[in-house]
Design a protein around this motif. Structure first.
Motif, PDB file in Angstrom:
ATOM      1  N   GLU A 231       0.835  -1.200   0.000  1.00  0.00           N
ATOM      2  CA  GLU A 231       0.000   0.000   0.000  1.00  0.00           C
ATOM      3  C   GLU A 231       0.872   1.252   0.000  1.00  0.00           C
ATOM      4  O   GLU A 231       1.928   1.285   0.616  1.00  0.00           O
ATOM      5  CB  GLU A 231      -0.946   0.000   1.209  1.00  0.00           C
ATOM      6  N   LYS A 232       0.436   2.255  -0.721  1.00  0.00           N
ATOM      7  CA  LYS A 232       1.215   3.478  -0.882  1.00  0.00           C
ATOM      8  C   LYS A 232       0.270   4.631  -1.199  1.00  0.00           C
ATOM      9  O   LYS A 232      -0.882   4.411  -1.577  1.00  0.00           O
ATOM     10  CB  LYS A 232       2.237   3.320  -2.001  1.00  0.00           C
ATOM     11  N   ASN A 233       0.770   5.841  -1.052  1.00  0.00           N
ATOM     12  CA  ASN A 233      -0.027   7.007  -1.421  1.00  0.00           C
ATOM     13  C   ASN A 233      -0.104   7.114  -2.937  1.00  0.00           C
ATOM     14  O   ASN A 233       0.921   7.175  -3.615  1.00  0.00           O
ATOM     15  CB  ASN A 233       0.591   8.287  -0.848  1.00  0.00           C
ATOM     16  N   ASP A 355       3.069  17.796  -3.375  1.00  0.00           N
ATOM     17  CA  ASP A 355       2.481  17.976  -2.047  1.00  0.00           C
ATOM     18  C   ASP A 355       3.437  17.398  -0.995  1.00  0.00           C
ATOM     19  O   ASP A 355       3.679  16.193  -0.961  1.00  0.00           O
ATOM     20  CB  ASP A 355       1.132  17.259  -1.971  1.00  0.00           C
ATOM     21  N   PRO A 356       4.006  18.237  -0.114  1.00  0.00           N
ATOM     22  CA  PRO A 356       5.019  17.743   0.831  1.00  0.00           C
ATOM     23  C   PRO A 356       4.458  16.837   1.918  1.00  0.00           C
ATOM     24  O   PRO A 356       5.207  16.105   2.566  1.00  0.00           O
ATOM     25  CB  PRO A 356       5.590  19.031   1.438  1.00  0.00           C
ATOM     26  N   MET A 357       3.138  16.875   2.128  1.00  0.00           N
ATOM     27  CA  MET A 357       2.536  16.071   3.188  1.00  0.00           C
ATOM     28  C   MET A 357       2.170  14.666   2.726  1.00  0.00           C
ATOM     29  O   MET A 357       2.014  13.768   3.549  1.00  0.00           O
ATOM     30  CB  MET A 357       1.285  16.781   3.732  1.00  0.00           C
ATOM     31  N   LYS A 358       2.031  14.472   1.435  1.00  0.00           N
ATOM     32  CA  LYS A 358       1.549  13.178   0.942  1.00  0.00           C
ATOM     33  C   LYS A 358       2.677  12.250   0.482  1.00  0.00           C
ATOM     34  O   LYS A 358       2.583  11.043   0.625  1.00  0.00           O
ATOM     35  CB  LYS A 358       0.572  13.384  -0.220  1.00  0.00           C
ATOM     36  N   ARG A 359       3.698  12.802  -0.121  1.00  0.00           N
ATOM     37  CA  ARG A 359       4.816  12.003  -0.619  1.00  0.00           C
ATOM     38  C   ARG A 359       4.308  10.840  -1.479  1.00  0.00           C
ATOM     39  O   ARG A 359       4.531   9.665  -1.186  1.00  0.00           O
ATOM     40  CB  ARG A 359       5.669  11.480   0.543  1.00  0.00           C
ATOM     41  N   TYR A 360       3.610  11.198  -2.521  1.00  0.00           N
ATOM     42  CA  TYR A 360       3.074  10.185  -3.431  1.00  0.00           C
ATOM     43  C   TYR A 360       4.210   9.373  -4.043  1.00  0.00           C
ATOM     44  O   TYR A 360       5.246   9.918  -4.423  1.00  0.00           O
ATOM     45  CB  TYR A 360       2.285  10.855  -4.555  1.00  0.00           C
TER      46      TYR A 360
END
Length: 467
Positions: A231-233, A355-360
Motif C-alpha cells: 500500500e502506498k499514497n 504535495d510535501p505532506m503526501k509524498r506520493y
C-alpha cells in the motif's frame, strides 16, 4: 501485489501486476479507468486495514512467533529519553516463526475473506451498484517468512514521544513517555525507599519486554503483509475530469454530504477516480492554508520542480489558498492563470505531485497526451523520465498511437526501467487485458495496427477513385 479481476463492468478478465512503469492501451469504453479505480480502492483499503489484519493474524499465531531483541538496550534508551527527548537508537531484532505454525494457512484464509469484502466495496464505490458478478483474487500469495532480522529504529520527537519503526517495512508507532512512567512512577529511581525503609519495586527490563513484545510482533506481521499488498499514497489524475479543478470543492463537499452511499442522490455521483483526485486537491489546498509560506519553500526545492517548470514553460506560483495563480517565465514575465494555454491548464493537476505532506509514490495519469501538441508530448516524455528517475511508480493509459510511439521509443532507449505494457482488447462489448511481449521494435498494439491498416486502405481507395 498481483490482482486478478473478472466481470468488472465491461472487463471480462484482467490480471494486473506491479512495475515501475505500466502502460495500459485500449479504446474508449474498454474499462481502463475501472481497472485502475479498482486497484486504487484496494490499495487504499490495505493502507488502512493491514494493521487490523496483522492483529487478527497475531491472535491466531501469537505463540508461534519468537523475538530476539536486546531489551536492556531498549530499557536504557527509554531512561536516556527522559532527559534527552531527541535521543535515538538503532537495534537489530530477529523474528522467527515456528516451522509447524499454521500462519500461512491463516493468512490465506483472512485474505480470501477480505476478497469477499472488497467485492462489495468495489461494487458500491466504483461500479455504483449493489451487486454484480464481480470476482477479485490475489494471485501468488507469498508464504510468510520463517525468520528475518530487521533494523528497529527509535527516534525522539523533541517533546514527550518517540517513534519506532521496522526500517525494512517502514511501519512506525508512537510511544508517549508519560504512558511508560504511569507503569511505575519510580521508573527512574532504583533506590527509592518508602517510609518504612523498604525498597519500592520499580520498572524493570522484564516490564519493558512485557509492554512492547506483543506490539513489535504485530508490527512485524504488518510489515510482512504490507510488503505484498504494497500500500502506498496514490495520486490519481483522471482524464478530462481533472480539468475542472475550480469545481472540485463544491462537488467533493456535495459528495461528502451524501456519503457516497448507494441510497444517496442517484443523479449526482462522482467516479471513484474523480473522488480521489478531488480529495488530493483539497488536502493540498488545506496544507497551503495552514502552512503556505513553508510549503512554498519546500516546493521550490522539490526534486521535480525543475522538470515541472520545464514542462509548464514557467515557474508555477500559488496564492495563500493553494490555488495555482501565475506562471513566471524565465525572462520574468508573469502569466495569470486566466491566460494559461490549453496545455498549461491541462497540466495544472501535476503540481499535486509536489504535495510535501503526501509524498506520493504511485502516479496514475489517464490519457496524458490529451490537449498536448507533438512538441508537448515529447516534453512530457522528458518529465516521465524524471518521475521514474526519482523512484516514482507511474501508470499511464492511452488510446493514442502517436503518444504510444513516443513511449515505445522511450522504453527502447531506457531498458533499465521495469516496464509492463497491457492492451485491453474489446470483443463483443467485453474487454480482456492482455500483457504484451516486447519485441526488437518494442511493443506492437493490435488496436493501432488494425486502425492504421484500415486508414491506409481507405486512403488507397480514395486515390484510386481520383485516378
Amino acid at each position: 501485489m498481483i490482482l486478478k479481476i473478472k466481470n468488472l463492468g465491461q472487463v471480462k478478465e484482467a490480471t494486473l501486476g506491479e512495475s515501475n512503469l505500466r502502460v495500459i492501451v485500449g479504446d474508449n469504453g474498454t474499462g481502463k479507468t475501472l481497472l485502475l479505480e479498482t486497484e486504487a480502492l484496494i490499495n487504499n483499503h490495505f493502507k488502512i486495514e493491514s494493521s487490523i489484519m496483522a492483529e487478527e493474524l497475531y491472535s491466531f499465531v501469537h505463540d508461534d512467533i519468537k523475538m530476539d531483541l536486546n531489551w536492556k538496550k531498549l530499557y536504557d534508551y527509554i531512561r536516556v529519553f527522559r532527559s534527552n527527548r531527541n535521543a535515538s537508537i538503532q537495534l537489530k531484532c530477529t523474528f522467527s516463526i515456528d516451522e509447524e505454525s499454521f500462519i500461512n494457512e491463516k493468512f490465506y484464509e483472512l485474505t480470501r475473506k477480505i476478497e469477499s469484502y472488497l467485492i462489495e466495496k468495489v461494487n458500491k464505490e466504483v461500479l455504483l451498484a449493489k451487486e454484480t458478478p464481480l470476482e477479485i483474487e490475489f494471485v501468488d500469495l507469498p508464504d510468510l517468512i520463517q525468520q528475518e532480522t530487521v533494523d528497529m529504529e527509535f527516534q525522539g520527537d523533541g517533546e514527550d514521544c518517540f517513534f519506532y519503526g521496522l526500517i525494512r517495512g517502514s511501519i512506525a508507532g508512537i510511544i508517549n513517555i508519560n504512558e511508560i512512567e504511569k507503569m511505575d512512577s519510580n521508573f527512574a529511581n532504583a533506590s527509592f525507599l518508602n517510609n518504612d525503609g523498604m525498597k519500592i519495586k520499580y520498572l524493570t527490563i522484564a516490564d519493558i519486554k512485557k509492554r512492547f513484545e506483543e506490539e513489535f510482533k504485530v508490527q512485524f506481521l504488518n510489515s510482512l503483509i504490507s510488503s505484498y499488498f504494497a500500500e502506498k499514497n496514490i495520486l490519481f489524475l483522471p482524464s478530462e475530469r481533472n480539468l475542472f479543478m475550480d469545481n472540485a470543492i463544491n462537488r467533493t463537499l456535495y459528495e461528502n454530504s451524501i456519503n457516497r452511499s448507494i441510497e444517496g442522490d442517484k443523479d449526482f455521483k462522482l467516479r471513484y477516480s474523480e473522488h480521489l483526485f478531488n480529495k488530493s486537491y483539497l488536502e493540498f489546498k488545506n496544507v497551503f492554508k495552514r502552512h503556505g509560506e513553508v510549503v512554498n519553500k519546500i516546493i521550490s526545492h522539490h526534486p521535480l520542480e525543475p522538470s515541472l517548470r520545464k514542462l509548464f514553460e514557467g515557474r508555477p506560483t500559488f496564492d495563500e489558498n493553494g490555488e495555482f495563480s501565475d506562471l513566471i517565465k524565465d525572462n520574468g514575465q508573469k502569466i495569470k492563470r486566466e491566460l494559461f494555454s490549453t496545455k498549461q491548464n491541462r497540466l495544472i493537476p501535476y503540481v499535486l505531485i509536489m504535495d510535501p505532506m503526501k509524498r506520493y509514490k504511485e502516479i496514475i495519469i489517464e490519457e496524458p497526451e490529451a490537449h498536448l501538441s507533438l512538441k508537448s508530448i515529447r516534453q512530457f516524455i522528458g518529465f516521465l523520465k524524471e518521475l521514474l528517475r526519482k523512484d516514482y511508480n507511474v501508470t499511464l493509459t492511452t488510446h493514442s498511437d502517436v503518444f504510444f510511439t513516443h513511449l515505445n521509443n522511450f522504453i527502447l532507449n531506457n531498458s533499465e526501467i521495469n516496464v509492463t505494457v497491457y492492451e485491453l482488447k474489446n470483443i463483443a462489448d467485453q474487454s480482456t487485458l492482455e500483457e504484451k511481449t516486447k519485441g526488437e521494435d518494442g511493443y506492437e498494439i493490435d488496436l493501432f495496427s488494425k486502425e492504421l491498416d484500415m486508414l491506409f486502405e481507405d486512403t488507397l481507395d480514395i486515390q484510386k477513385k481520383e485516378n
